[in-house]
Design a protein around this motif. Structure first.
Motif, PDB file in Angstrom:
ATOM      1  N   ALA A 150      37.933  71.298  14.731  1.00 37.19           N
ATOM      2  CA  ALA A 150      38.302  72.659  14.320  1.00 37.19           C
ATOM      3  C   ALA A 150      39.527  72.605  13.421  1.00 37.19           C
ATOM      4  CB  ALA A 150      38.592  73.504  15.545  1.00 37.19           C
ATOM      5  N   ASP A 151      39.670  73.556  12.541  1.00 38.22           N
ATOM      6  CA  ASP A 151      40.812  73.615  11.628  1.00 38.22           C
ATOM      7  C   ASP A 151      41.453  74.997  11.716  1.00 38.22           C
ATOM      8  OD1 ASP A 151      42.674  73.123   9.667  1.00 38.22           O
ATOM      9  OD2 ASP A 151      41.266  73.375   7.985  1.00 38.22           O
ATOM     10  N   GLY A 157      35.565  75.326  23.754  1.00 36.61           N
ATOM     11  CA  GLY A 157      35.116  76.514  24.467  1.00 36.61           C
ATOM     12  C   GLY A 157      33.732  76.928  24.017  1.00 36.61           C
ATOM     13  N   GLY A 158      33.197  77.931  24.684  1.00 33.58           N
ATOM     14  CA  GLY A 158      31.880  78.459  24.339  1.00 33.58           C
ATOM     15  C   GLY A 158      31.543  79.606  25.266  1.00 33.58           C
ATOM     16  N   SER A 159      30.374  80.181  25.088  1.00 35.48           N
ATOM     17  CA  SER A 159      29.999  81.315  25.939  1.00 35.48           C
ATOM     18  C   SER A 159      28.495  81.388  26.096  1.00 35.48           C
ATOM     19  CB  SER A 159      30.541  82.628  25.372  1.00 35.48           C
ATOM     20  OG  SER A 159      30.011  82.895  24.084  1.00 35.48           O
ATOM     21  N   TYR A 218      35.755  77.944  18.066  1.00 40.69           N
ATOM     22  CA  TYR A 218      35.085  77.264  16.954  1.00 40.69           C
ATOM     23  C   TYR A 218      33.696  76.767  17.347  1.00 40.69           C
ATOM     24  CZ  TYR A 218      34.002  73.425  13.749  1.00 40.69           C
ATOM     25  OH  TYR A 218      33.372  72.571  12.879  1.00 40.69           O
ATOM     26  N   PHE A 219      33.573  76.244  18.585  1.00 40.94           N
ATOM     27  CA  PHE A 219      32.315  75.623  18.987  1.00 40.94           C
ATOM     28  C   PHE A 219      31.246  76.637  19.378  1.00 40.94           C
ATOM     29  CE2 PHE A 219      35.502  72.327  19.362  1.00 40.94           C
ATOM     30  CZ  PHE A 219      34.887  71.311  18.663  1.00 40.94           C
ATOM     31  N   TYR A 224      27.530  74.298  16.408  1.00 36.21           N
ATOM     32  CA  TYR A 224      26.325  74.481  17.221  1.00 36.21           C
ATOM     33  C   TYR A 224      25.490  75.647  16.724  1.00 36.21           C
ATOM     34  CZ  TYR A 224      28.010  70.791  20.161  1.00 36.21           C
ATOM     35  OH  TYR A 224      28.433  69.565  20.589  1.00 36.21           O
ATOM     36  N   ARG A 225      25.259  75.608  15.422  1.00 31.65           N
ATOM     37  CA  ARG A 225      24.410  76.602  14.775  1.00 31.65           C
ATOM     38  C   ARG A 225      23.458  75.888  13.824  1.00 31.65           C
ATOM     39  NH1 ARG A 225      26.062  82.052  14.600  1.00 31.65           N
ATOM     40  NH2 ARG A 225      27.650  82.444  16.179  1.00 31.65           N
TER      41      ARG A 225
END
Length: 359
Positions: A150-151, A157-159, A218-219, A224-225
């Motif tokens: 990430a920048d 993290g995620g959901s 970011y994740f 993850y797309r």
């Protein structure tokens, strides 16, 4: 043993962050995957958390925010076990990279898939104790492992959607196969989200937040797309990955093996995501002009892979074995990775293939 107590023959894509998968043979014939062979996908250095000092915060759109120690989790909530297969979204990426280069991404083979029996408490029970509000539509997970991808760099993290979060199979797990989680697999506590890509089963959990919108980590928001072939991966957009798409691979023989001609047992695994199950696996030695239906084991739960096997009469010379799986909704793997190529190399669900020399 190699790094993190793993087998010496693990295929190590990166040492730090540690990313490794087992060889095909380590998965063959095993309904669960020993911890020393379980694939490891990390985005930053593996945290070293003190279980006694560790706390889990539950906040956001809840009426009663919580802060729980591991002992409190175990004492206050009923313990449950779920057998579940985890699969990296980049599983079989090497097949996409053979179509066109995918810079900066590890060339995962078929071993970024593993199965364990997970023990912990239901996420639904913890959310109910916290008083999940009706306006909550997503549940976000936060962890302390900081990623340089990430920048600027940020923790992982995620959901997941609330509809999945409150399902009984989703756990906050402290053990795998009856033993405490190894540090590299998320100790002291991780999420286990069966049927979804491994990236949503966040390790080293420190916070769970109920939200109206998906996580802005970011994740979740950028990585993850699945993107169009000509898209810039840094720009985000595309299809956010969640439930796994039906997939399979061949485990024995291994790609490149030299084997006798004649009757040969061929084995592999198949996995369906979401609420679907594997319904059928077909195997071919003539490029898909004709198929043999493989025998499927029962699987240990709706959330695990099914191992399959069949005996093929292999001719002399060079032979390519092909396999494809169907799920309970009638979906089948597409034939070619050419049509699935994307800039991050996710979700290669094309037909599995191995090349053999038969003497």
């Amino acid at each position: 043993m190699s790094l993190w107590g793993k087998r010496d023959d693990m295929v190590v894509h990166e040492r730090d962050p540690f990313n490794a998968e087992p060889p095909r043979a380590a998965l063959a014939g095993r309904r669960t995957t020993p911890p020393d062979a379980f694939y490891s996908r990390n985005h930053g250095p593996v945290p070293d958390l003190d279980p006694d000092a560790w706390r889990l915060t539950v906040d956001g759109l809840v009426d009663r925010p919580l802060e729980l120690s591991l002992a409190e989790l175990r004492d206050r909530f009923a313990e449950h076990e779920v057998a579940a297969t985890l699969q990296c979204a980049g599983n079989r990426r090497a097949g996409l990279a053979a179509v066109r280069a995918i810079p900066g991404e590890d060339p995962w083979g078929p071993g970024a898939t593993s199965t364990a029996r997970w023990t912990g408490v239901r996420l639904a029970d913890v959310l109910a104790e916290a008083g999940l509000r009706a306006e909550a539509a997503h549940v976000a997970f936060a962890a302390p492992d900081v990623s340089q991808l990430a920048d600027p760099p940020q923790p992982y993290g995620g959901s997941i959607g609330v509809d999945k979060a409150v399902r009984p199979e989703v756990l906050l797990a402290w053990a795998m196969d009856g033993r405490p989680l190894p540090r590299v697999h998320g100790a002291p506590l991780r999420a286990v989200v069966p049927g979804w890509i491994g990236a949503r089963s966040v390790k080293w959990l420190t916070r769970i937040s109920a939200r109206a919108e998906p996580s802005d980590n970011y994740f979740q928001a950028t990585a993850y797309r699945v993107l169009p072939a000509d898209a810039d991966p840094a720009a985000g957009g595309g299809i956010s990955l969640g439930p796994i798409t039906v997939n399979c691979d061949i485990l024995r023989p291994d790609d490149g093996d030299r084997v006798p001609s004649g009757p040969t047992e061929v084995t592999g695994y198949a996995l369906a995501g979401g609420d679907r199950t594997v319904a059928r696996v077909d195997v071919s030695v003539d490029g898909g002009r004709s198929w043999t239906q493989a025998d499927l084991d029962d699987g240990d739960s709706p959330w695990t892979w099914r191992h399959w096997r069949t005996t093929l009469d292999l001719p002399r010379g060079d032979v390519v074995i092909t396999a494809r799986a169907w799920d309970s909704a009638g979906a089948v793997q597409p034939e070619s990775p050419v049509h699935l190529w994307n800039p991050k190399g996710y979700a290669n669900t094309s037909w599995a293939r191995i090349a053999l020399t038969c003497a």
